[in-house]
Motif scaffolding. Structure first.
Motif, PDB file in Angstrom:
ATOM      1  N   ARG A   1      42.968 -41.588   0.811  1.00  0.00           N
ATOM      2  CA  ARG A   1      42.849 -40.585  -0.372  1.00  0.00           C
ATOM      3  C   ARG A   1      44.250 -40.003  -0.510  1.00  0.00           C
ATOM      4  O   ARG A   1      44.260 -40.057  -1.970  1.00  0.00           O
ATOM      5  CB  ARG A   1      41.984 -39.523   0.114  1.00  0.00           C
ATOM      6  N   LEU A   2      45.347 -40.046   0.300  1.00  0.00           N
ATOM      7  CA  LEU A   2      46.439 -39.623  -0.296  1.00  0.00           C
ATOM      8  C   LEU A   2      47.144 -40.615  -0.971  1.00  0.00           C
ATOM      9  O   LEU A   2      47.841 -40.286  -2.126  1.00  0.00           O
ATOM     10  CB  LEU A   2      47.270 -39.336   0.952  1.00  0.00           C
ATOM     11  N   VAL A   3      46.983 -41.842  -0.702  1.00  0.00           N
ATOM     12  CA  VAL A   3      47.587 -43.159  -1.532  1.00  0.00           C
ATOM     13  C   VAL A   3      46.893 -43.006  -2.871  1.00  0.00           C
ATOM     14  O   VAL A   3      47.613 -43.179  -4.000  1.00  0.00           O
ATOM     15  CB  VAL A   3      47.349 -44.481  -0.795  1.00  0.00           C
ATOM     16  N   ARG A   4      45.754 -42.740  -2.952  1.00  0.00           N
ATOM     17  CA  ARG A   4      44.947 -42.916  -4.376  1.00  0.00           C
ATOM     18  C   ARG A   4      45.485 -41.669  -5.004  1.00  0.00           C
ATOM     19  O   ARG A   4      45.468 -41.989  -6.472  1.00  0.00           O
ATOM     20  CB  ARG A   4      43.299 -42.778  -4.008  1.00  0.00           C
ATOM     21  N   GLU A   5      45.689 -40.552  -4.556  1.00  0.00           N
ATOM     22  CA  GLU A   5      46.333 -39.586  -5.316  1.00  0.00           C
ATOM     23  C   GLU A   5      47.590 -39.652  -5.633  1.00  0.00           C
ATOM     24  O   GLU A   5      47.933 -39.487  -6.944  1.00  0.00           O
ATOM     25  CB  GLU A   5      46.586 -38.219  -4.341  1.00  0.00           C
ATOM     26  N   SER A   6      48.069 -40.523  -5.015  1.00  0.00           N
ATOM     27  CA  SER A   6      49.813 -40.603  -5.402  1.00  0.00           C
ATOM     28  C   SER A   6      49.915 -41.949  -6.369  1.00  0.00           C
ATOM     29  O   SER A   6      50.850 -41.958  -7.226  1.00  0.00           O
ATOM     30  CB  SER A   6      50.518 -41.116  -4.032  1.00  0.00           C
ATOM     31  N   TYR A   7      49.027 -42.927  -6.231  1.00  0.00           N
ATOM     32  CA  TYR A   7      49.050 -44.210  -7.012  1.00  0.00           C
ATOM     33  C   TYR A   7      47.590 -44.441  -7.479  1.00  0.00           C
ATOM     34  O   TYR A   7      46.688 -45.273  -7.119  1.00  0.00           O
ATOM     35  CB  TYR A   7      49.282 -45.391  -6.264  1.00  0.00           C
ATOM     36  N   PRO A   8      47.123 -43.779  -8.613  1.00  0.00           N
ATOM     37  CA  PRO A   8      45.897 -43.852  -9.276  1.00  0.00           C
ATOM     38  C   PRO A   8      45.411 -45.281  -9.880  1.00  0.00           C
ATOM     39  O   PRO A   8      44.053 -45.816  -9.533  1.00  0.00           O
ATOM     40  CB  PRO A   8      45.878 -42.915 -10.480  1.00  0.00           C
ATOM     41  N   ASP A   9      46.437 -46.136 -10.052  1.00  0.00           N
ATOM     42  CA  ASP A   9      46.132 -47.465 -10.481  1.00  0.00           C
ATOM     43  C   ASP A   9      46.311 -48.689  -9.516  1.00  0.00           C
ATOM     44  O   ASP A   9      46.302 -49.957  -9.722  1.00  0.00           O
ATOM     45  CB  ASP A   9      47.076 -47.713 -11.917  1.00  0.00           C
ATOM     46  N   ALA A  10      46.801 -48.241  -8.435  1.00  0.00           N
ATOM     47  CA  ALA A  10      47.229 -49.223  -7.535  1.00  0.00           C
ATOM     48  C   ALA A  10      45.779 -49.761  -6.884  1.00  0.00           C
ATOM     49  O   ALA A  10      44.921 -49.197  -6.651  1.00  0.00           O
ATOM     50  CB  ALA A  10      48.233 -48.774  -6.462  1.00  0.00           C
ATOM     51  N   LEU A  11      45.925 -51.188  -6.259  1.00  0.00           N
ATOM     52  CA  LEU A  11      44.884 -51.527  -5.711  1.00  0.00           C
ATOM     53  C   LEU A  11      45.043 -51.087  -4.271  1.00  0.00           C
ATOM     54  O   LEU A  11      46.098 -51.439  -3.624  1.00  0.00           O
ATOM     55  CB  LEU A  11      44.923 -52.998  -5.507  1.00  0.00           C
TER      56      LEU A  11
END
Length: 496
Positions: free
Chosen positions: A120-130
């Motif tokens: 979830r922290l990764v998604r917050e930081s990188y909204p467009d990354a896979l």
């Protein structure tokens, strides 16, 4: 390829051409301080994957959110203590980069909540990354992982080749939906499961390891995952000389992760790697093979390499007691222990499991392990030759149609006490549990209220609640190990 060492990991940048940028991430972990050991080391699987990606020319960012702040302990609302970066610290690290894809390792089912929080922290930081997850839990519980929200793809099993092919597909603008060995959510949100790929036959084809990762300062610790190091000078490094196991224990993920048989690196490959390690300042090696004695003569040849290079070593993946009891060769256990002792082997994990033949056979393990007299003779000789043997026992076996009684469990405790007196350096008691993807999971999952480790019971057994068995385990450990259990409490590791 330029290499940059940062406090949290290593960056590899291809400056000759524009390539996909991939982040590999070890999540932070947590533990119940009263009941569980706090163990972590350089993640071999992710390290093998990193080597493949760099060899293919991809830009790589390797971050370890656990070991980069291993001694920072943060109490959590669920009663556990996190070790590793806090949310704020991890987000500060992540904002330095812009990866196209982030791979997170998810090895342990009891850490699934931390992996989800990391994702979830990764998604917050990188909204467009896979976002991709791999590892034991991700493989066994792929649908659950994909249903939780931020993860787009699960790479199942042995992911070095699969993940690399996924990255190649993305870079070449080819649909990753054709890559074997993945689960994913399609455009409509439905979860799809692609067929399994074949396991790599020739392990020597894997890319050479990137020593900047295992020799990063964050892994230069006075202890490793199996207790105190042997040497004060130099470095320790983790290694595998084989993948997989030919035994199919019903509670183990080995079949799922590394296949139904053992595959070996060649002796020449191992020799070259050990020489590289020695030249880089390594003084001791931790072997993580699932079954180091799968081929006894080969294992002893590897021991000879350690002897020739004067490298101390510790076999943590496990030396099965039955391989010393019944060697299948013209060698006996004394011959084998003599060779190991001469080769600077200072410790190994001895997989004993149980005093109950039925528990062993029901789990597809050799029942010969329960031969108490023969085991005591072997353990005494191991101690005589100066090797520390850590005895591994399991209590609370419960499968479809079979459940250990309290008398059965106490028989194993008595067995452990006898072998400790005979010469075991330390005894580790594990509690039988059900991991997603194992043969026993489908019959036991109805008892689970959540995922647990092998140090906290997950379901009632032998007339005891999960909580009662967990508490009793601590009492038994103290009775068996004595003063060394106090050291284990202090270090939150094995009492060595």
């Amino acid at each position: 390829m330029t290499v940059k060492i940062i406090p949290e990991g290593v960056i590899y940048e291809n400056q000759k051409e524009k390539r996909l940028t991939i982040m590999l991430l070890v999540p932070f972990y947590s533990f119940y301080e009263k009941y569980e050991t706090r163990r972590a080391g350089c993640p071999l699987g992710l390290e093998f994957l990193a080597a493949e990606l760099v060899a293919k020319g991809f830009n790589l960012i390797f971050i370890d959110a656990c070991l980069s702040n291993y001694n920072q302990l943060t109490p959590q609302n669920d009663g556990t203590i996190r070790y590793g970066l806090t949310d704020i610290q991890l987000k500060e690290v992540l904002k330095q980069f812009k990866p196209d894809l982030v791979g997170i390792t998810n090895l342990f089912s009891n850490q699934a909540g931390n992996v989800l929080a990391t994702a979830r922290l990764v998604r917050e930081s990188y909204p467009d990354a896979l976002i991709v997850e791999g590892g034991g839990h991700a493989t066994g519980a792929a649908e659950e992982v994909l249903s939780d929200g931020p993860v787009d793809i699960v790479v199942r099993g042995e992911g070095m080749i699969t993940f690399t092919k996924l990255c190649e597909a993305l870079e070449n603008d080819v649909s990753y939906e054709s890559v074997a060995g993945i689960d994913y959510r399609n455009k409509t949100g439905a979860i799809r499961h692609n067929p399994n790929p074949d396991f790599l036959e020739n392990l020597d084809e894997l890319a050479p390891r990137l020593l900047e990762i295992p020799l990063h300062p964050i892994y230069d610790t006075p202890e490793h995952t199996g207790g105190s190091r042997k040497t004060r000078q130099g470095r320790h490094i983790y290694m595998m000389t084989s993948f997989g196991c030919a035994f199919h224990c019903s509670f183990c993920l080995s079949d799922l992760m590394t296949g139904p048989r053992t595959r070996f690196f060649s002796l020449e490959y191992i020799r070259r790697e050990l020489i590289r390690f020695k030249q880089a300042g390594v003084t001791e090696v931790i072997i993580e093979d699932d079954q180091f004695l799968a081929d006894i003569r080969r294992a002893l040849a590897i021991a000879d390499l350690f002897k020739k290079l004067r490298l101390y070593w510790f076999e943590e993946g496990g030396i099965s007691l039955f391989k010393l009891m019944k060697t299948g060769t013209n060698l006996n256990y004394r011959d084998m222990i003599n060779r190991l002792a001469e080769s600077y082997c200072y410790r190994f994990y001895l997989a004993i499991e149980s005093a109950n033949p039925q528990s062993l056979s029901r789990s597809q393990k050799p029942a010969i392990n329960a031969d108490t007299d023969y085991a005591a003779e072997i353990v005494a000789y191991i101690k005589e030759k100066g090797i520390e043997a850590v005895g591994g026992f399991m209590i609370g076996f419960k499968t479809d149609g079979y459940e250990e009684s309290l008398e059965d469990i106490e028989r194993t405790i008595t067995y452990a006490k006898r072998l400790k007196k005979a010469g075991l350096a330390y005894v580790m008691l594990f509690i039988y549990t059900a991991l997603p993807g194992t043969a026993v999971f489908s019959s036991l999952k109805r008892f689970l209220s959540g995922y647990s480790s092998h140090e906290r019971a997950a379901f009632p057994v032998a007339g005891l609640t999960a909580e009662e068995l967990t508490e009793k385990r601590l009492i038994w450990l103290g009775e068996i190990n004595g003063e060394s259990q106090e050291l284990a409490k202090e270090k939150r590791n094995w009492g060595l």
